[in-house]
Design an enzyme around this catalytic site. Structure first.
Site, PDB file in Angstrom:
ATOM      1  N   ILE A  23      -1.239   6.918   3.686  1.00 21.14           N
ATOM      2  CA  ILE A  23      -0.492   6.470   4.874  1.00 21.14           C
ATOM      3  C   ILE A  23       0.784   5.750   4.431  1.00 21.14           C
ATOM      4  O   ILE A  23       1.855   5.931   5.016  1.00 21.14           O
ATOM      5  CB  ILE A  23      -1.384   5.581   5.767  1.00 21.14           C
ATOM      6  CG1 ILE A  23      -2.523   6.433   6.371  1.00 21.14           C
ATOM      7  CG2 ILE A  23      -0.562   4.917   6.870  1.00 21.14           C
ATOM      8  CD1 ILE A  23      -3.572   5.653   7.132  1.00 21.14           C
ATOM      9  N   GLY A  24       0.676   4.965   3.368  1.00 20.54           N
ATOM     10  CA  GLY A  24       1.846   4.242   2.856  1.00 20.54           C
ATOM     11  C   GLY A  24       2.975   5.175   2.441  1.00 20.54           C
ATOM     12  O   GLY A  24       4.148   4.899   2.702  1.00 20.54           O
ATOM     13  N   TYR A  28     -16.289  -3.361   5.888  1.00 21.28           N
ATOM     14  CA  TYR A  28     -14.956  -2.822   6.218  1.00 21.28           C
ATOM     15  C   TYR A  28     -14.644  -3.059   7.698  1.00 21.28           C
ATOM     16  O   TYR A  28     -13.554  -3.517   8.047  1.00 21.28           O
ATOM     17  CB  TYR A  28     -14.933  -1.333   5.885  1.00 21.28           C
ATOM     18  CG  TYR A  28     -13.659  -0.608   6.225  1.00 21.28           C
ATOM     19  CD1 TYR A  28     -12.538  -0.703   5.404  1.00 21.28           C
ATOM     20  CD2 TYR A  28     -13.574   0.202   7.364  1.00 21.28           C
ATOM     21  CE1 TYR A  28     -11.371  -0.018   5.705  1.00 21.28           C
ATOM     22  CE2 TYR A  28     -12.413   0.885   7.675  1.00 21.28           C
ATOM     23  CZ  TYR A  28     -11.309   0.774   6.838  1.00 21.28           C
ATOM     24  OH  TYR A  28     -10.150   1.451   7.147  1.00 21.28           O
ATOM     25  N   GLY A  50      -0.549   4.610  -1.218  1.00 22.28           N
ATOM     26  CA  GLY A  50      -1.615   5.265  -0.454  1.00 22.28           C
ATOM     27  C   GLY A  50      -1.086   6.403   0.403  1.00 22.28           C
ATOM     28  O   GLY A  50       0.129   6.583   0.544  1.00 22.28           O
ATOM     29  N   SER A  83      -8.226  -0.438  12.021  1.00 18.90           N
ATOM     30  CA  SER A  83      -9.034   0.791  12.076  1.00 18.90           C
ATOM     31  C   SER A  83      -9.754   0.823  13.425  1.00 18.90           C
ATOM     32  O   SER A  83     -10.041  -0.234  14.007  1.00 18.90           O
ATOM     33  CB  SER A  83     -10.073   0.783  10.953  1.00 18.90           C
ATOM     34  OG  SER A  83     -11.063   1.757  11.182  1.00 18.90           O
ATOM     35  N   GLY A 142       0.821  -1.214   0.000  1.00 22.99           N
ATOM     36  CA  GLY A 142       0.000   0.000   0.000  1.00 22.99           C
ATOM     37  C   GLY A 142       0.850   1.257   0.000  1.00 22.99           C
ATOM     38  O   GLY A 142       0.447   2.301   0.518  1.00 22.99           O
ATOM     39  N   ALA A 143       2.037   1.169  -0.620  1.00 17.62           N
ATOM     40  CA  ALA A 143       2.976   2.304  -0.591  1.00 17.62           C
ATOM     41  C   ALA A 143       2.528   3.452  -1.485  1.00 17.62           C
ATOM     42  O   ALA A 143       3.129   4.523  -1.457  1.00 17.62           O
ATOM     43  CB  ALA A 143       4.378   1.836  -0.975  1.00 17.62           C
TER      44      ALA A 143
HETATM   45  N1  LIG Z   1      -7.430   7.041   5.856  1.00 13.00           N
HETATM   46  C1  LIG Z   1      -8.010   6.775   7.011  1.00 13.00           C
HETATM   47  O1  LIG Z   1      -8.694   7.615   7.626  1.00 13.00           O
HETATM   48  C2  LIG Z   1      -7.871   5.427   7.636  1.00 13.00           C
HETATM   49  C3  LIG Z   1      -8.443   5.209   8.901  1.00 13.00           C
HETATM   50  C4  LIG Z   1      -8.314   3.964   9.482  1.00 13.00           C
HETATM   51  C5  LIG Z   1      -7.646   2.955   8.823  1.00 13.00           C
HETATM   52  N2  LIG Z   1      -7.110   3.190   7.591  1.00 13.00           N
HETATM   53  C6  LIG Z   1      -6.425   2.074   6.928  1.00 13.00           C
HETATM   54  O2  LIG Z   1      -5.087   2.441   6.664  1.00 13.00           O
HETATM   55  C7  LIG Z   1      -4.649   1.817   5.442  1.00 13.00           C
HETATM   56  C8  LIG Z   1      -4.119   2.898   4.496  1.00 13.00           C
HETATM   57  O3  LIG Z   1      -5.124   3.874   4.268  1.00 13.00           O
HETATM   58  P1  LIG Z   1      -4.918   5.069   3.241  1.00 13.00           P
HETATM   59  O4  LIG Z   1      -5.773   6.189   3.676  1.00 13.00           O
HETATM   60  O5  LIG Z   1      -3.463   5.273   3.022  1.00 13.00           O
HETATM   61  O6  LIG Z   1      -5.567   4.421   1.937  1.00 13.00           O
HETATM   62  P2  LIG Z   1      -5.448   4.889   0.409  1.00 13.00           P
HETATM   63  O7  LIG Z   1      -4.742   6.194   0.294  1.00 13.00           O
HETATM   64  O8  LIG Z   1      -6.822   4.772  -0.148  1.00 13.00           O
HETATM   65  O9  LIG Z   1      -4.516   3.751  -0.217  1.00 13.00           O
HETATM   66  C9  LIG Z   1      -4.997   2.477  -0.416  1.00 13.00           C
HETATM   67  C10 LIG Z   1      -3.859   1.570  -0.805  1.00 13.00           C
HETATM   68  O10 LIG Z   1      -4.388   0.257  -1.046  1.00 13.00           O
HETATM   69  C11 LIG Z   1      -3.897  -0.207  -2.304  1.00 13.00           C
HETATM   70  N3  LIG Z   1      -4.843  -1.099  -2.961  1.00 13.00           N
HETATM   71  C12 LIG Z   1      -6.146  -0.851  -3.240  1.00 13.00           C
HETATM   72  N4  LIG Z   1      -6.669  -1.881  -3.938  1.00 13.00           N
HETATM   73  C13 LIG Z   1      -5.654  -2.794  -4.082  1.00 13.00           C
HETATM   74  C14 LIG Z   1      -5.546  -4.051  -4.727  1.00 13.00           C
HETATM   75  N5  LIG Z   1      -6.570  -4.624  -5.384  1.00 13.00           N
HETATM   76  N6  LIG Z   1      -4.365  -4.702  -4.686  1.00 13.00           N
HETATM   77  C15 LIG Z   1      -3.309  -4.161  -4.053  1.00 13.00           C
HETATM   78  N7  LIG Z   1      -3.335  -2.965  -3.442  1.00 13.00           N
HETATM   79  C16 LIG Z   1      -4.497  -2.284  -3.464  1.00 13.00           C
HETATM   80  C17 LIG Z   1      -3.717   1.048  -3.130  1.00 13.00           C
HETATM   81  O11 LIG Z   1      -2.840   0.777  -4.222  1.00 13.00           O
HETATM   82  P3  LIG Z   1      -3.027   1.495  -5.684  1.00 13.00           P
HETATM   83  O12 LIG Z   1      -3.516   2.881  -5.383  1.00 13.00           O
HETATM   84  O13 LIG Z   1      -1.643   1.474  -6.274  1.00 13.00           O
HETATM   85  O14 LIG Z   1      -4.000   0.674  -6.442  1.00 13.00           O
HETATM   86  C18 LIG Z   1      -3.155   2.008  -2.092  1.00 13.00           C
HETATM   87  O15 LIG Z   1      -1.776   1.811  -1.966  1.00 13.00           O
HETATM   88  C19 LIG Z   1      -5.855   1.051   4.896  1.00 13.00           C
HETATM   89  O16 LIG Z   1      -5.774  -0.285   5.311  1.00 13.00           O
HETATM   90  C20 LIG Z   1      -7.019   1.731   5.575  1.00 13.00           C
HETATM   91  O17 LIG Z   1      -8.123   0.871   5.697  1.00 13.00           O
HETATM   92  C21 LIG Z   1      -7.195   4.408   6.982  1.00 13.00           C
END
Ligand SMILES: NC(=O)c1ccc[n+]([C@@H]2O[C@H](COP(=O)([O-])OP(=O)(O)OC[C@H]3O[C@@H](n4cnc5c(N)ncnc54)[C@H](OP(=O)(O)O)[C@@H]3O)[C@@H](O)[C@H]2O)c1
Length: 242
Positions: A13-14, A149, A11, A136, A8-9
Protein backbone atom coordinates in the site's frame (compact mmCIF):
# COMPACT_ATOMS: atom_id res chain seq x y z
CA UNK A 1 6.85 22.61 -1.52
CA UNK A 2 4.37 20.31 0.26
CA UNK A 3 6.01 17.40 2.07
CA UNK A 4 4.58 14.17 3.45
CA UNK A 5 6.25 11.64 5.69
CA UNK A 6 5.08 8.29 4.34
CA UNK A 7 5.78 5.48 6.79
CA UNK A 8 5.69 1.93 5.45
CA UNK A 9 6.76 3.10 1.99
CA UNK A 10 8.28 -0.33 1.25
CA UNK A 11 4.91 -2.04 1.69
CA UNK A 12 2.37 -2.80 -1.01
CA UNK A 13 0.00 0.00 0.00
CA UNK A 14 2.89 2.34 0.81
CA UNK A 15 4.40 1.94 -2.66
CA UNK A 16 1.06 2.72 -4.31
CA UNK A 17 0.59 5.67 -1.96
CA UNK A 18 4.04 7.02 -2.85
CA UNK A 19 3.28 6.98 -6.58
CA UNK A 20 -0.20 8.49 -6.10
CA UNK A 21 1.00 11.26 -3.80
CA UNK A 22 4.02 12.08 -5.95
CA UNK A 23 1.69 12.39 -8.97
CA UNK A 24 -0.39 14.83 -6.91
CA UNK A 25 2.66 17.06 -6.41
CA UNK A 26 3.85 15.89 -2.99
CA UNK A 27 7.50 15.63 -2.02
CA UNK A 28 8.06 12.52 0.04
CA UNK A 29 10.03 11.33 3.02
CA UNK A 30 9.88 7.58 2.45
CA UNK A 31 10.28 5.45 5.59
CA UNK A 32 11.08 1.77 5.51
CA UNK A 33 12.87 -0.69 7.71
CA UNK A 34 14.08 -4.03 6.31
CA UNK A 35 13.51 -3.47 2.59
CA UNK A 36 15.23 -0.15 1.93
CA UNK A 37 16.28 -1.27 -1.57
CA UNK A 38 12.61 -0.86 -2.60
CA UNK A 39 12.74 2.75 -1.44
CA UNK A 40 15.98 3.47 -3.26
CA UNK A 41 14.43 2.07 -6.47
CA UNK A 42 11.30 4.14 -5.91
CA UNK A 43 13.32 7.31 -5.28
CA UNK A 44 15.14 6.82 -8.59
CA UNK A 45 11.84 6.29 -10.43
CA UNK A 46 10.10 9.29 -8.86
CA UNK A 47 13.07 11.64 -9.31
CA UNK A 48 12.97 11.00 -13.05
CA UNK A 49 9.21 11.51 -13.26
CA UNK A 50 8.93 14.50 -10.95
CA UNK A 51 12.27 16.35 -11.03
CA UNK A 52 10.86 19.43 -9.26
CA UNK A 53 9.94 17.42 -6.14
CA UNK A 54 12.13 15.87 -3.42
CA UNK A 55 12.21 12.18 -2.47
CA UNK A 56 14.21 11.26 0.61
CA UNK A 57 14.67 7.79 2.11
CA UNK A 58 14.43 7.31 5.87
CA UNK A 59 15.20 4.09 7.71
CA UNK A 60 13.58 3.51 11.09
CA UNK A 61 12.62 0.51 13.18
CA UNK A 62 9.22 0.96 14.83
CA UNK A 63 9.69 -1.99 17.19
CA UNK A 64 12.18 -0.17 19.44
CA UNK A 65 11.71 2.04 22.49
CA UNK A 66 12.75 5.23 20.64
CA UNK A 67 11.38 5.28 17.09
CA UNK A 68 11.24 9.09 17.11
CA UNK A 69 14.89 10.17 16.89
CA UNK A 70 15.72 8.66 13.46
CA UNK A 71 12.62 10.30 12.02
CA UNK A 72 12.64 13.67 13.70
CA UNK A 73 16.37 14.31 13.20
CA UNK A 74 16.00 13.89 9.43
CA UNK A 75 12.84 15.88 8.76
CA UNK A 76 12.71 19.53 7.84
CA UNK A 77 9.26 20.88 7.14
CA UNK A 78 6.38 18.43 7.01
CA UNK A 79 2.75 19.08 6.04
CA UNK A 80 1.37 15.57 6.38
CA UNK A 81 2.16 12.15 7.77
CA UNK A 82 0.75 8.81 6.63
CA UNK A 83 1.33 5.68 8.72
CA UNK A 84 1.14 2.73 6.35
CA UNK A 85 3.51 0.45 8.23
CA UNK A 86 1.99 -2.46 10.10
CA UNK A 87 2.41 -6.10 11.03
CA UNK A 88 0.03 -8.89 11.90
CA UNK A 89 0.08 -12.31 13.55
CA UNK A 90 -2.16 -15.28 12.78
CA UNK A 91 -2.89 -17.48 15.77
CA UNK A 92 -5.40 -17.98 18.52
CA UNK A 93 -4.94 -15.36 21.20
CA UNK A 94 -4.57 -18.10 23.81
CA UNK A 95 -1.38 -19.24 22.02
CA UNK A 96 0.14 -15.79 21.44
CA UNK A 97 3.37 -15.14 23.37
CA UNK A 98 3.73 -11.82 25.20
CA UNK A 99 6.47 -10.67 22.82
CA UNK A 100 4.04 -10.89 19.87
CA UNK A 101 1.63 -8.66 21.75
CA UNK A 102 4.48 -6.22 22.52
CA UNK A 103 5.71 -6.16 18.92
CA UNK A 104 2.31 -5.48 17.34
CA UNK A 105 1.66 -2.78 19.90
CA UNK A 106 5.01 -1.08 19.22
CA UNK A 107 4.90 -1.19 15.42
CA UNK A 108 1.19 -0.59 14.87
CA UNK A 109 0.30 1.81 17.71
CA UNK A 110 2.98 3.07 20.08
CA UNK A 111 5.53 4.22 17.48
CA UNK A 112 3.08 6.02 15.18
CA UNK A 113 1.58 7.79 18.19
CA UNK A 114 4.98 8.90 19.51
CA UNK A 115 5.99 10.13 16.06
CA UNK A 116 2.68 11.98 15.77
CA UNK A 117 3.35 13.65 19.12
CA UNK A 118 6.82 14.72 18.03
CA UNK A 119 5.54 16.24 14.76
CA UNK A 120 2.51 18.12 16.09
CA UNK A 121 4.30 21.45 16.25
CA UNK A 122 5.66 21.13 12.70
CA UNK A 123 2.25 20.08 11.36
CA UNK A 124 0.56 23.00 13.09
CA UNK A 125 2.95 25.46 11.42
CA UNK A 126 1.47 24.70 8.02
CA UNK A 127 -2.09 25.62 9.08
CA UNK A 128 -3.43 22.52 7.29
CA UNK A 129 -1.54 19.57 8.78
CA UNK A 130 -2.72 16.10 7.90
CA UNK A 131 -2.37 12.82 9.79
CA UNK A 132 -3.66 9.52 8.40
CA UNK A 133 -3.29 6.09 10.01
CA UNK A 134 -3.87 2.87 8.11
CA UNK A 135 -6.44 0.97 10.16
CA UNK A 136 -8.43 -2.05 9.05
CA UNK A 137 -11.98 -3.32 8.82
CA UNK A 138 -10.85 -5.60 11.64
CA UNK A 139 -10.54 -2.54 13.85
CA UNK A 140 -14.31 -2.14 13.48
CA UNK A 141 -15.28 -5.80 13.44
CA UNK A 142 -12.57 -7.97 14.99
CA UNK A 143 -11.21 -11.10 13.37
CA UNK A 144 -10.65 -14.45 15.08
CA UNK A 145 -6.98 -15.53 14.76
CA UNK A 146 -6.03 -11.85 14.53
CA UNK A 147 -7.29 -10.60 17.89
CA UNK A 148 -4.14 -8.60 18.69
CA UNK A 149 -4.02 -7.05 15.22
CA UNK A 150 -7.73 -6.16 15.48
CA UNK A 151 -7.07 -4.53 18.85
CA UNK A 152 -4.24 -2.38 17.44
CA UNK A 153 -6.37 -1.20 14.53
CA UNK A 154 -9.34 -0.41 16.79
CA UNK A 155 -6.93 1.53 19.01
CA UNK A 156 -5.87 3.72 16.08
CA UNK A 157 -9.52 4.57 15.32
CA UNK A 158 -10.26 5.42 18.96
CA UNK A 159 -7.10 7.52 19.19
CA UNK A 160 -7.78 9.40 15.96
CA UNK A 161 -11.28 10.32 17.09
CA UNK A 162 -10.04 11.73 20.39
CA UNK A 163 -6.82 13.39 19.19
CA UNK A 164 -8.61 15.03 16.27
CA UNK A 165 -10.50 17.11 18.83
CA UNK A 166 -7.27 18.31 20.43
CA UNK A 167 -5.73 19.58 17.20
CA UNK A 168 -8.68 20.71 15.07
CA UNK A 169 -8.15 24.33 16.10
CA UNK A 170 -4.54 24.05 14.84
CA UNK A 171 -5.83 23.16 11.37
CA UNK A 172 -4.64 19.56 11.70
CA UNK A 173 -6.95 16.75 10.62
CA UNK A 174 -6.56 13.20 11.97
CA UNK A 175 -8.23 10.28 10.21
CA UNK A 176 -7.99 6.55 9.66
CA UNK A 177 -8.27 4.81 6.31
CA UNK A 178 -9.41 1.29 7.10
CA UNK A 179 -9.05 -1.08 4.14
CA UNK A 180 -10.84 -4.37 3.74
CA UNK A 181 -9.01 -7.17 1.95
CA UNK A 182 -6.30 -5.74 -0.27
CA UNK A 183 -4.54 -7.82 -2.88
CA UNK A 184 -1.06 -7.65 -1.32
CA UNK A 185 1.69 -10.00 -0.15
CA UNK A 186 0.44 -9.48 3.46
CA UNK A 187 -2.57 -11.60 2.44
CA UNK A 188 -0.92 -13.98 0.00
CA UNK A 189 -0.58 -16.92 2.40
CA UNK A 190 -4.08 -16.45 3.79
CA UNK A 191 -5.60 -16.23 0.32
CA UNK A 192 -4.03 -19.19 -1.39
CA UNK A 193 -6.28 -21.34 -3.61
CA UNK A 194 -9.99 -21.63 -2.79
CA UNK A 195 -9.81 -19.17 0.13
CA UNK A 196 -9.44 -16.27 -2.31
CA UNK A 197 -12.56 -17.30 -4.23
CA UNK A 198 -14.53 -17.76 -1.04
CA UNK A 199 -13.52 -14.33 0.25
CA UNK A 200 -14.27 -12.66 -3.08
CA UNK A 201 -17.85 -13.96 -2.98
CA UNK A 202 -18.26 -12.35 0.48
CA UNK A 203 -17.19 -8.89 -0.75
CA UNK A 204 -20.18 -6.96 -2.16
CA UNK A 205 -17.93 -5.17 -4.67
CA UNK A 206 -16.96 -8.60 -6.06
CA UNK A 207 -13.19 -8.20 -5.81
CA UNK A 208 -10.35 -7.51 -3.43
CA UNK A 209 -9.08 -3.95 -3.26
CA UNK A 210 -6.04 -2.95 -5.25
CA UNK A 211 -3.47 -0.88 -3.31
CA UNK A 212 -4.43 2.06 -5.55
CA UNK A 213 -8.01 1.93 -4.22
CA UNK A 214 -6.57 2.79 -0.83
CA UNK A 215 -4.00 5.30 -2.10
CA UNK A 216 -6.76 7.32 -3.77
CA UNK A 217 -8.37 8.09 -0.40
CA UNK A 218 -5.03 9.04 1.11
CA UNK A 219 -4.61 11.61 -1.63
CA UNK A 220 -8.10 12.95 -0.99
CA UNK A 221 -7.59 13.26 2.77
CA UNK A 222 -4.31 15.11 2.27
CA UNK A 223 -5.84 17.77 0.02
CA UNK A 224 -6.35 21.24 1.54
CA UNK A 225 -10.05 20.96 0.60
CA UNK A 226 -10.43 18.01 3.02
CA UNK A 227 -10.04 20.36 5.99
CA UNK A 228 -13.50 19.72 7.48
CA UNK A 229 -13.23 15.93 7.77
CA UNK A 230 -11.51 14.86 10.96
CA UNK A 231 -11.65 12.14 13.62
CA UNK A 232 -13.14 9.67 11.15
CA UNK A 233 -12.46 6.09 10.21
CA UNK A 234 -13.18 5.60 6.52
CA UNK A 235 -13.73 1.99 5.53
CA UNK A 236 -12.42 1.26 2.05
CA UNK A 237 -13.74 -2.27 1.90
CA UNK A 238 -16.00 -2.66 -1.14
CA UNK A 239 -18.91 -2.94 1.30
CA UNK A 240 -17.31 -5.86 3.17
CA UNK A 241 -17.81 -6.37 6.94
CA UNK A 242 -18.38 -2.87 8.37
N1 LIG B 1 -2.97 -5.66 2.93
C1 LIG B 1 -4.19 -5.64 3.43
O1 LIG B 1 -5.09 -6.41 3.03
C2 LIG B 1 -4.55 -4.69 4.52
C3 LIG B 1 -5.88 -4.66 4.97
C4 LIG B 1 -6.22 -3.78 5.98
C5 LIG B 1 -5.26 -2.96 6.53
N2 LIG B 1 -3.97 -3.02 6.08
C6 LIG B 1 -2.99 -2.14 6.73
O2 LIG B 1 -2.42 -1.30 5.75
C7 LIG B 1 -1.04 -1.03 6.09
C8 LIG B 1 -0.15 -1.40 4.91
O3 LIG B 1 -0.36 -2.77 4.56
P1 LIG B 1 0.50 -3.49 3.44
O4 LIG B 1 -0.31 -4.58 2.88
O5 LIG B 1 1.09 -2.46 2.54
O6 LIG B 1 1.65 -4.13 4.34
P2 LIG B 1 3.06 -4.73 3.90
O7 LIG B 1 3.18 -4.81 2.42
O8 LIG B 1 3.22 -5.98 4.69
O9 LIG B 1 4.08 -3.63 4.44
C9 LIG B 1 4.32 -3.48 5.78
C10 LIG B 1 5.14 -2.24 6.01
O10 LIG B 1 5.41 -2.13 7.42
C11 LIG B 1 6.81 -1.90 7.60
N3 LIG B 1 7.29 -2.46 8.85
C12 LIG B 1 7.15 -3.74 9.29
N4 LIG B 1 7.81 -3.90 10.45
C13 LIG B 1 8.37 -2.68 10.75
C14 LIG B 1 9.19 -2.20 11.79
N5 LIG B 1 9.61 -2.97 12.81
N6 LIG B 1 9.58 -0.91 11.77
C15 LIG B 1 9.20 -0.09 10.77
N7 LIG B 1 8.44 -0.49 9.73
C16 LIG B 1 8.04 -1.77 9.72
C17 LIG B 1 7.46 -2.61 6.43
O11 LIG B 1 8.78 -2.11 6.25
P3 LIG B 1 10.01 -3.06 5.74
O12 LIG B 1 9.39 -4.03 4.78
O13 LIG B 1 10.97 -2.10 5.09
O14 LIG B 1 10.58 -3.71 6.95
C18 LIG B 1 6.50 -2.27 5.31
O15 LIG B 1 6.79 -1.01 4.79
C19 LIG B 1 -0.76 -1.83 7.36
O16 LIG B 1 -0.94 -1.00 8.48
C20 LIG B 1 -1.83 -2.89 7.34
O17 LIG B 1 -2.13 -3.35 8.63
C21 LIG B 1 -3.60 -3.86 5.08
Amino acid sequence: MKRVLLCGATGAIGQAAARTLAAAGWSLYLQGWQHMARIHDLVRELQIRYPQQEFLPLQADFSVADPVTPIKDNLFGVDAVVFSQGITDYELFVDAPADVLDRLWLVNVRSPLLITQSLQEKLAQTGHGRIVYLGSVYGGQGSAMEAIYSMTKGALSAFAQAYAREVASLGITVNVIAPGAVDTPMNAAMLAGAAREELTTEIPAGRLAAPQDVAYWLRVLLAPEAQYLTGQTIYVSGGWLV
